[in-house]
Scaffold this motif. Structure first.
Motif, PDB file in Angstrom:
ATOM      1  N   MET A   1      13.017  -8.197  -1.944  1.00  0.00           N
ATOM      2  CA  MET A   1      13.260  -6.781  -1.787  1.00  0.00           C
ATOM      3  C   MET A   1      13.963  -6.264  -3.047  1.00  0.00           C
ATOM      4  SD  MET A   1      15.579  -4.878   1.045  1.00  0.00           S
ATOM      5  CE  MET A   1      14.487  -4.262   2.270  1.00  0.00           C
ATOM      6  N   THR A   2      13.494  -5.159  -3.572  1.00  0.00           N
ATOM      7  CA  THR A   2      14.041  -4.563  -4.768  1.00  0.00           C
ATOM      8  C   THR A   2      15.163  -3.600  -4.401  1.00  0.00           C
ATOM      9  OG1 THR A   2      11.870  -4.664  -5.772  1.00  0.00           O
ATOM     10  CG2 THR A   2      13.478  -3.237  -6.824  1.00  0.00           C
ATOM     11  N   ARG A   3      16.249  -3.703  -5.156  1.00  0.00           N
ATOM     12  CA  ARG A   3      17.342  -2.767  -4.943  1.00  0.00           C
ATOM     13  C   ARG A   3      16.973  -1.411  -5.518  1.00  0.00           C
ATOM     14  NH1 ARG A   3      23.232  -5.117  -6.216  1.00  0.00           N
ATOM     15  NH2 ARG A   3      23.835  -4.820  -4.082  1.00  0.00           N
ATOM     16  N   ARG A   4      17.278  -0.399  -4.777  1.00  0.00           N
ATOM     17  CA  ARG A   4      17.021   0.953  -5.236  1.00  0.00           C
ATOM     18  C   ARG A   4      18.275   1.492  -5.913  1.00  0.00           C
ATOM     19  NH1 ARG A   4      16.114   6.066  -1.454  1.00  0.00           N
ATOM     20  NH2 ARG A   4      18.305   5.702  -1.303  1.00  0.00           N
ATOM     21  N   TYR A   5      18.120   1.996  -7.116  1.00  0.00           N
ATOM     22  CA  TYR A   5      19.241   2.570  -7.850  1.00  0.00           C
ATOM     23  C   TYR A   5      19.588   3.914  -7.217  1.00  0.00           C
ATOM     24  CZ  TYR A   5      22.000   4.495 -11.647  1.00  0.00           C
ATOM     25  OH  TYR A   5      23.011   5.054 -12.390  1.00  0.00           O
ATOM     26  N   ASP A   6      20.822   4.053  -6.809  1.00  0.00           N
ATOM     27  CA  ASP A   6      21.250   5.259  -6.099  1.00  0.00           C
ATOM     28  C   ASP A   6      22.666   5.615  -6.553  1.00  0.00           C
ATOM     29  OD1 ASP A   6      21.775   7.309  -4.348  1.00  0.00           O
ATOM     30  OD2 ASP A   6      21.461   6.129  -2.532  1.00  0.00           O
ATOM     31  N   PRO A   7      22.779   6.279  -7.720  1.00  0.00           N
ATOM     32  CA  PRO A   7      24.112   6.568  -8.263  1.00  0.00           C
ATOM     33  C   PRO A   7      24.927   7.544  -7.422  1.00  0.00           C
ATOM     34  CG  PRO A   7      22.435   7.704  -9.531  1.00  0.00           C
ATOM     35  CD  PRO A   7      21.720   6.814  -8.553  1.00  0.00           C
ATOM     36  N   ARG A   9      25.156   7.435  -4.107  1.00  0.00           N
ATOM     37  CA  ARG A   9      25.425   6.866  -2.786  1.00  0.00           C
ATOM     38  C   ARG A   9      26.905   6.905  -2.425  1.00  0.00           C
ATOM     39  NH1 ARG A   9      22.355   1.737  -0.492  1.00  0.00           N
ATOM     40  NH2 ARG A   9      20.751   3.307  -0.719  1.00  0.00           N
ATOM     41  N   ARG A  10      27.768   6.522  -3.345  1.00  0.00           N
ATOM     42  CA  ARG A  10      29.199   6.506  -3.048  1.00  0.00           C
ATOM     43  C   ARG A  10      29.671   7.911  -2.628  1.00  0.00           C
ATOM     44  NH1 ARG A  10      34.478   6.858  -4.881  1.00  0.00           N
ATOM     45  NH2 ARG A  10      35.739   5.027  -4.432  1.00  0.00           N
ATOM     46  N   GLY A  11      29.250   8.917  -3.348  1.00  0.00           N
ATOM     47  CA  GLY A  11      29.615  10.286  -3.010  1.00  0.00           C
ATOM     48  C   GLY A  11      29.064  10.718  -1.663  1.00  0.00           C
ATOM     49  N   ARG A  12      27.830  10.302  -1.365  1.00  0.00           N
ATOM     50  CA  ARG A  12      27.241  10.643  -0.063  1.00  0.00           C
ATOM     51  C   ARG A  12      28.012   9.963   1.070  1.00  0.00           C
ATOM     52  NH1 ARG A  12      22.408   8.901  -1.928  1.00  0.00           N
ATOM     53  NH2 ARG A  12      22.005   7.748  -0.034  1.00  0.00           N
ATOM     54  N   ILE A  13      28.491   8.760   0.822  1.00  0.00           N
ATOM     55  CA  ILE A  13      29.280   8.053   1.837  1.00  0.00           C
ATOM     56  C   ILE A  13      30.599   8.795   2.077  1.00  0.00           C
ATOM     57  CG2 ILE A  13      30.552   5.923   2.309  1.00  0.00           C
ATOM     58  CD1 ILE A  13      28.218   4.438   0.848  1.00  0.00           C
ATOM     59  N   ILE A  14      31.238   9.245   1.009  1.00  0.00           N
ATOM     60  CA  ILE A  14      32.482  10.011   1.162  1.00  0.00           C
ATOM     61  C   ILE A  14      32.212  11.296   1.947  1.00  0.00           C
ATOM     62  CG2 ILE A  14      34.287  11.299  -0.056  1.00  0.00           C
ATOM     63  CD1 ILE A  14      33.901   9.242  -2.380  1.00  0.00           C
ATOM     64  N   SER A  44      26.276  -0.898   2.547  1.00  0.00           N
ATOM     65  CA  SER A  44      26.631   0.030   1.461  1.00  0.00           C
ATOM     66  C   SER A  44      28.030   0.595   1.640  1.00  0.00           C
ATOM     67  CB  SER A  44      25.645   1.197   1.398  1.00  0.00           C
ATOM     68  OG  SER A  44      24.427   0.779   0.883  1.00  0.00           O
ATOM     69  N   THR A  45      28.408   0.871   2.868  1.00  0.00           N
ATOM     70  CA  THR A  45      29.745   1.424   3.083  1.00  0.00           C
ATOM     71  C   THR A  45      30.804   0.380   2.787  1.00  0.00           C
ATOM     72  OG1 THR A  45      29.806   0.915   5.451  1.00  0.00           O
ATOM     73  CG2 THR A  45      28.919   3.069   4.808  1.00  0.00           C
ATOM     74  N   THR A  46      30.560  -0.856   3.184  1.00  0.00           N
ATOM     75  CA  THR A  46      31.557  -1.897   2.926  1.00  0.00           C
ATOM     76  C   THR A  46      31.529  -2.348   1.465  1.00  0.00           C
ATOM     77  OG1 THR A  46      30.041  -3.617   3.716  1.00  0.00           O
ATOM     78  CG2 THR A  46      31.602  -2.692   5.310  1.00  0.00           C
ATOM     79  N   TYR A  47      30.419  -2.183   0.790  1.00  0.00           N
ATOM     80  CA  TYR A  47      30.343  -2.486  -0.635  1.00  0.00           C
ATOM     81  C   TYR A  47      31.202  -1.508  -1.432  1.00  0.00           C
ATOM     82  CZ  TYR A  47      28.526  -2.728  -5.400  1.00  0.00           C
ATOM     83  OH  TYR A  47      28.416  -2.821  -6.769  1.00  0.00           O
TER      84      TYR A  47
END
Length: 178
Positions: A1-7, A9-14, A44-47
């Motif tokens: 499985m390829t990781r999708r680059y999502d710069p 994501r951290r902001g969306r989690i916040i 992703s949230t715990t990362y």
């Protein structure tokens, strides 16, 4: 499985954490509830945030920035010819003009520092930043007193279900300034 680059994501989690706290309170906040709200994998949230305190710190910083940004944008706060009490009362009026939801959320995050020591430095950052802004127009002790009064007025409005009274705020703030 390829990781999708999502710069973003951290902001969306916040942002998702802020929405979860707004809807369910801090008691409803979990990595799982935030992951579902952000539509990201739980990992992703715990990362990005190893603990809920880390996530709350990020959420509190983001919500603090809202009102601090409004205050920094006020050119009148730097103008000695402008009535400081009137300007601050007007800024509080703008804060409440969008409804109580945002204010309730921000104060819930702010007051969470009472029980979560990890949040205290973030709450202090906000107070220090606003005090620095106000100290351009008054002495540091009066700046802190103005912040305490604004916090008190906001909490009373939120806790009593009352309406924000700008004239009252202007008068009380004016007593401190003048």
């Amino acid at each position: 499985m390829t990781r999708r680059y999502d710069p973003e994501r951290r902001g969306r989690i916040i942002d998702a954490a802020i929405r979860v706290v707004g809807a369910k309170g801090i008691a409803g906040l979990s990595h799982r509830s935030v992951a579902a709200e952000a539509d990201v994998p739980l990992g992703s949230t715990t990362y990005h945030f190893a603990s809920l305190d880390e996530l709350l710190i990020a959420a509190l910083r983001r919500s603090n920035e809202n009102f601090a940004g409004v205050m920094r944008a006020s050119e009148a706060l730097a103008d000695p010819a402008v009535d400081l009490a009137g300007e601050l009362a007007g800024l509080l009026g703008e804060y409440f003009s969008g409804g109580r939801g945002r204010a309730e959320l921000e104060y819930e995050l702010y007051c969470a520092a009472l029980r979560r020591p990890a949040l205290r430095p973030v709450a202090a950052e906000w107070t220090d930043g606003i005090a620095e802004l106000l100290s351009r127009r008054t002495d540091p002790a009066t700046a802190r007193a103005l912040i305490a009064l604004m916090d008190g007025i906001c909490l009373q409005v939120l806790l009593t279900g009352g309406e924000y009274d700008e004239a009252y705020a202007r008068e009380m703030l004016g007593r401190l300034v003048g």
